[in-house]
Design a protein around this motif. Structure first.
Motif, PDB file in Angstrom:
ATOM      1  N   ALA A 186      26.797 131.374 -72.249  1.00 17.48           N
ATOM      2  CA  ALA A 186      27.354 129.726 -72.052  1.00 17.48           C
ATOM      3  C   ALA A 186      25.965 129.159 -72.225  1.00 17.48           C
ATOM      4  O   ALA A 186      26.005 127.789 -72.877  1.00 17.48           O
ATOM      5  CB  ALA A 186      27.666 129.651 -70.559  1.00 17.48           C
ATOM      6  N   ASN A 187      24.856 129.367 -71.632  1.00 12.32           N
ATOM      7  CA  ASN A 187      23.633 128.572 -71.604  1.00 12.32           C
ATOM      8  C   ASN A 187      23.307 128.352 -73.059  1.00 12.32           C
ATOM      9  O   ASN A 187      22.862 127.440 -73.519  1.00 12.32           O
ATOM     10  CB  ASN A 187      22.552 129.101 -70.881  1.00 12.32           C
ATOM     11  CG  ASN A 187      21.726 128.042 -70.401  1.00 12.32           C
ATOM     12  OD1 ASN A 187      21.570 127.057 -71.037  1.00 12.32           O
ATOM     13  ND2 ASN A 187      20.520 128.814 -69.235  1.00 12.32           N
ATOM     14  N   SER A 188      23.335 129.528 -73.789  1.00 15.64           N
ATOM     15  CA  SER A 188      23.126 129.521 -75.177  1.00 15.64           C
ATOM     16  C   SER A 188      24.179 128.378 -76.158  1.00 15.64           C
ATOM     17  O   SER A 188      23.526 127.939 -77.005  1.00 15.64           O
ATOM     18  CB  SER A 188      23.161 130.842 -76.061  1.00 15.64           C
ATOM     19  OG  SER A 188      22.010 131.764 -75.349  1.00 15.64           O
ATOM     20  N   ALA A 189      25.174 128.601 -75.749  1.00 16.25           N
ATOM     21  CA  ALA A 189      26.117 127.740 -76.578  1.00 16.25           C
ATOM     22  C   ALA A 189      25.948 126.336 -76.117  1.00 16.25           C
ATOM     23  O   ALA A 189      26.099 125.448 -77.083  1.00 16.25           O
ATOM     24  CB  ALA A 189      27.590 128.323 -76.137  1.00 16.25           C
TER      25      ALA A 189
ATOM     26  N   VAL B 224      33.114 129.571 -73.631  1.00 12.91           N
ATOM     27  CA  VAL B 224      32.480 130.664 -72.957  1.00 12.91           C
ATOM     28  C   VAL B 224      31.988 130.407 -71.655  1.00 12.91           C
ATOM     29  O   VAL B 224      32.148 131.352 -70.920  1.00 12.91           O
ATOM     30  CB  VAL B 224      30.914 130.442 -74.064  1.00 12.91           C
ATOM     31  CG1 VAL B 224      29.965 131.360 -73.301  1.00 12.91           C
ATOM     32  CG2 VAL B 224      31.141 130.571 -75.362  1.00 12.91           C
ATOM     33  N   VAL B 225      32.101 129.131 -71.348  1.00 10.91           N
ATOM     34  CA  VAL B 225      32.315 129.106 -69.675  1.00 10.91           C
ATOM     35  C   VAL B 225      33.392 129.539 -69.115  1.00 10.91           C
ATOM     36  O   VAL B 225      33.110 130.090 -67.912  1.00 10.91           O
ATOM     37  CB  VAL B 225      31.716 127.385 -69.482  1.00 10.91           C
ATOM     38  CG1 VAL B 225      31.762 127.334 -67.872  1.00 10.91           C
ATOM     39  CG2 VAL B 225      30.295 126.957 -69.717  1.00 10.91           C
ATOM     40  N   ARG B 226      34.532 129.223 -69.654  1.00 13.92           N
ATOM     41  CA  ARG B 226      35.564 129.689 -68.928  1.00 13.92           C
ATOM     42  C   ARG B 226      35.444 131.310 -69.003  1.00 13.92           C
ATOM     43  O   ARG B 226      35.875 131.884 -67.877  1.00 13.92           O
ATOM     44  CB  ARG B 226      37.013 129.388 -69.859  1.00 13.92           C
ATOM     45  CG  ARG B 226      37.193 127.998 -69.813  1.00 13.92           C
ATOM     46  CD  ARG B 226      38.038 127.746 -68.206  1.00 13.92           C
ATOM     47  NE  ARG B 226      38.636 126.608 -68.156  1.00 13.92           N
ATOM     48  CZ  ARG B 226      38.681 126.000 -66.985  1.00 13.92           C
ATOM     49  NH1 ARG B 226      38.270 126.623 -65.885  1.00 13.92           N
ATOM     50  NH2 ARG B 226      39.341 124.780 -66.884  1.00 13.92           N
ATOM     51  N   ARG B 227      34.884 132.137 -69.933  1.00  8.85           N
ATOM     52  CA  ARG B 227      34.725 133.306 -69.904  1.00  8.85           C
ATOM     53  C   ARG B 227      33.857 133.763 -68.891  1.00  8.85           C
ATOM     54  O   ARG B 227      34.219 134.782 -68.066  1.00  8.85           O
ATOM     55  CB  ARG B 227      34.391 133.876 -71.238  1.00  8.85           C
ATOM     56  CG  ARG B 227      34.212 135.297 -71.132  1.00  8.85           C
ATOM     57  CD  ARG B 227      34.334 136.340 -72.478  1.00  8.85           C
ATOM     58  NE  ARG B 227      33.322 135.393 -73.414  1.00  8.85           N
ATOM     59  CZ  ARG B 227      31.939 135.916 -73.419  1.00  8.85           C
ATOM     60  NH1 ARG B 227      31.617 136.674 -72.513  1.00  8.85           N
ATOM     61  NH2 ARG B 227      31.272 135.346 -74.218  1.00  8.85           N
ATOM     62  N   ALA B 228      32.634 133.097 -68.663  1.00 12.65           N
ATOM     63  CA  ALA B 228      31.530 133.305 -67.745  1.00 12.65           C
ATOM     64  C   ALA B 228      32.311 133.160 -66.255  1.00 12.65           C
ATOM     65  O   ALA B 228      32.153 133.915 -65.238  1.00 12.65           O
ATOM     66  CB  ALA B 228      30.548 132.443 -67.970  1.00 12.65           C
ATOM     67  N   GLU B 229      33.307 132.202 -65.957  1.00 13.90           N
ATOM     68  CA  GLU B 229      34.054 132.252 -64.902  1.00 13.90           C
ATOM     69  C   GLU B 229      34.820 133.390 -64.293  1.00 13.90           C
ATOM     70  O   GLU B 229      34.794 133.857 -63.448  1.00 13.90           O
ATOM     71  CB  GLU B 229      34.706 130.856 -64.744  1.00 13.90           C
ATOM     72  CG  GLU B 229      35.368 130.493 -63.572  1.00 13.90           C
ATOM     73  CD  GLU B 229      36.340 129.403 -63.363  1.00 13.90           C
ATOM     74  OE1 GLU B 229      36.862 129.012 -62.567  1.00 13.90           O
ATOM     75  OE2 GLU B 229      36.763 128.826 -64.859  1.00 13.90           O
ATOM     76  N   ARG B 230      35.854 133.778 -65.548  1.00 18.06           N
ATOM     77  CA  ARG B 230      36.462 134.765 -65.400  1.00 18.06           C
ATOM     78  C   ARG B 230      35.803 136.051 -65.021  1.00 18.06           C
ATOM     79  O   ARG B 230      36.164 136.958 -64.081  1.00 18.06           O
ATOM     80  CB  ARG B 230      37.413 135.220 -66.713  1.00 18.06           C
ATOM     81  CG  ARG B 230      38.465 134.256 -67.157  1.00 18.06           C
ATOM     82  CD  ARG B 230      39.266 134.504 -68.117  1.00 18.06           C
ATOM     83  NE  ARG B 230      38.603 134.758 -69.356  1.00 18.06           N
ATOM     84  CZ  ARG B 230      38.310 133.858 -70.332  1.00 18.06           C
ATOM     85  NH1 ARG B 230      38.669 132.650 -70.121  1.00 18.06           N
ATOM     86  NH2 ARG B 230      37.798 134.333 -71.622  1.00 18.06           N
TER      87      ARG B 230
ATOM     88  N   MET C 240      26.802 142.300 -63.905  1.00 13.70           N
ATOM     89  CA  MET C 240      26.051 141.854 -65.143  1.00 13.70           C
ATOM     90  C   MET C 240      26.812 141.457 -66.238  1.00 13.70           C
ATOM     91  O   MET C 240      26.233 140.464 -67.006  1.00 13.70           O
ATOM     92  CB  MET C 240      25.296 143.366 -65.436  1.00 13.70           C
ATOM     93  CG  MET C 240      24.393 144.094 -64.501  1.00 13.70           C
ATOM     94  SD  MET C 240      23.249 142.960 -63.730  1.00 13.70           S
ATOM     95  CE  MET C 240      22.196 142.140 -65.271  1.00 13.70           C
ATOM     96  N   ALA C 241      28.013 141.683 -66.203  1.00 16.98           N
ATOM     97  CA  ALA C 241      28.839 141.188 -67.195  1.00 16.98           C
ATOM     98  C   ALA C 241      28.832 139.647 -66.871  1.00 16.98           C
ATOM     99  O   ALA C 241      28.945 138.712 -67.910  1.00 16.98           O
ATOM    100  CB  ALA C 241      30.261 141.804 -67.354  1.00 16.98           C
ATOM    101  N   ALA C 242      29.011 139.226 -65.653  1.00 16.12           N
ATOM    102  CA  ALA C 242      28.961 137.731 -65.544  1.00 16.12           C
ATOM    103  C   ALA C 242      27.784 136.905 -65.614  1.00 16.12           C
ATOM    104  O   ALA C 242      27.488 135.953 -66.130  1.00 16.12           O
ATOM    105  CB  ALA C 242      29.301 137.671 -63.822  1.00 16.12           C
ATOM    106  N   ILE C 243      26.469 137.669 -65.474  1.00 18.56           N
ATOM    107  CA  ILE C 243      25.119 137.295 -65.630  1.00 18.56           C
ATOM    108  C   ILE C 243      25.177 136.989 -67.157  1.00 18.56           C
ATOM    109  O   ILE C 243      24.538 136.107 -67.468  1.00 18.56           O
ATOM    110  CB  ILE C 243      24.070 138.096 -64.941  1.00 18.56           C
ATOM    111  CG1 ILE C 243      24.151 137.987 -63.269  1.00 18.56           C
ATOM    112  CG2 ILE C 243      22.852 137.580 -65.422  1.00 18.56           C
ATOM    113  CD1 ILE C 243      23.467 139.087 -62.872  1.00 18.56           C
ATOM    114  N   GLY C 244      25.697 137.909 -67.768  1.00 20.02           N
ATOM    115  CA  GLY C 244      25.591 137.977 -69.406  1.00 20.02           C
ATOM    116  C   GLY C 244      26.107 136.971 -69.999  1.00 20.02           C
ATOM    117  O   GLY C 244      25.873 136.069 -70.729  1.00 20.02           O
TER     118      GLY C 244
END
Length: 189
Positions: free
Chosen positions: A41-44, A134-140, A32-36
């Motif tokens: 990222a999409n919002s950014a 933000v995408v980098r965080r989503a990847e992590r 869920m953290a990844a999905i969030g």
């Protein structure tokens, strides 16, 4: 087709959320953290589009936003079969390849880097740099989730490529407005 008649369902009031297969997870789960983070990222990227102004140049970003909804659905679909079907949205190698082709096309118009780039420049480029981070965080977050459950390897590759795409997009945007702001090692000692 998606149809939402009600925005709130109350089903998450117990701290869980539903996956595509109907199973439920705690909202604090790594998946869920990844999905969030993908949603953030999409919002950014949406903010970057607003800063850049809707134009032909932002068409790839709109397509990426759509891909990120698909990616969120991919992450929310449990299982180890990552084949795209009528009932399971999956990120494909073709989507990753499209990002690579777009990166190569944009990068061909730029001078080679001689230093690291500081995030910033014009408003549009600065917003693209925020989206990249933000995408980098989503990847992590997705990599962390993949340590616990099977996730589509193409989804992980897409996120990795997307941060590169946004970086190069920011460079192209800054090139039209005077160039990148380069890091000067030790300049403020």
């Amino acid at each position: 087709m998606v149809r939402l008649n009600r925005i709130y369902t109350r089903s998450g009031d117990d701290g869980t959320t539903g996956l595509v297969d109907g199973s439920r997870l705690p909202k604090s789960d790594a998946r869920m953290a990844a999905i969030g983070a993908v949603d953030e990222a999409n919002s950014a990227i949406g903010v970057a589009i607003a800063a850049l102004g809707a134009s032909e140049a932002t068409v790839p970003l709109r397509r990426i936003q759509n891909d990120l909804f698909d990616l969120g659905a991919d992450l929310a679909t449990p299982g180890e079969d990552f084949t795209l079907t009528d009932t399971a949205l999956r990120i494909t190698q073709a989507q990753v390849a499209r990002l690579e082709a777009e990166i190569d096309g944009m990068n061909a118009r730029l001078d080679p880097l001689t230093s690291f780039v500081l995030p910033g420049g014009g408003m549009g480029a600065a917003c693209l740099h925020v989206a990249r981070a933000v995408v980098r965080r989503a990847e992590r977050e997705a990599v962390a989730a993949a340590g616990a459950v099977a996730l589509n390897p193409q989804a992980l590759a897409y996120l990795n490529r997307l941060s590169d795409h946004l970086f190069v997009f920011a460079r192209v945007t800054n090139a039209a407005e005077g160039g990148d702001i380069l890091w000067e090692p030790g300049a403020s000692r």
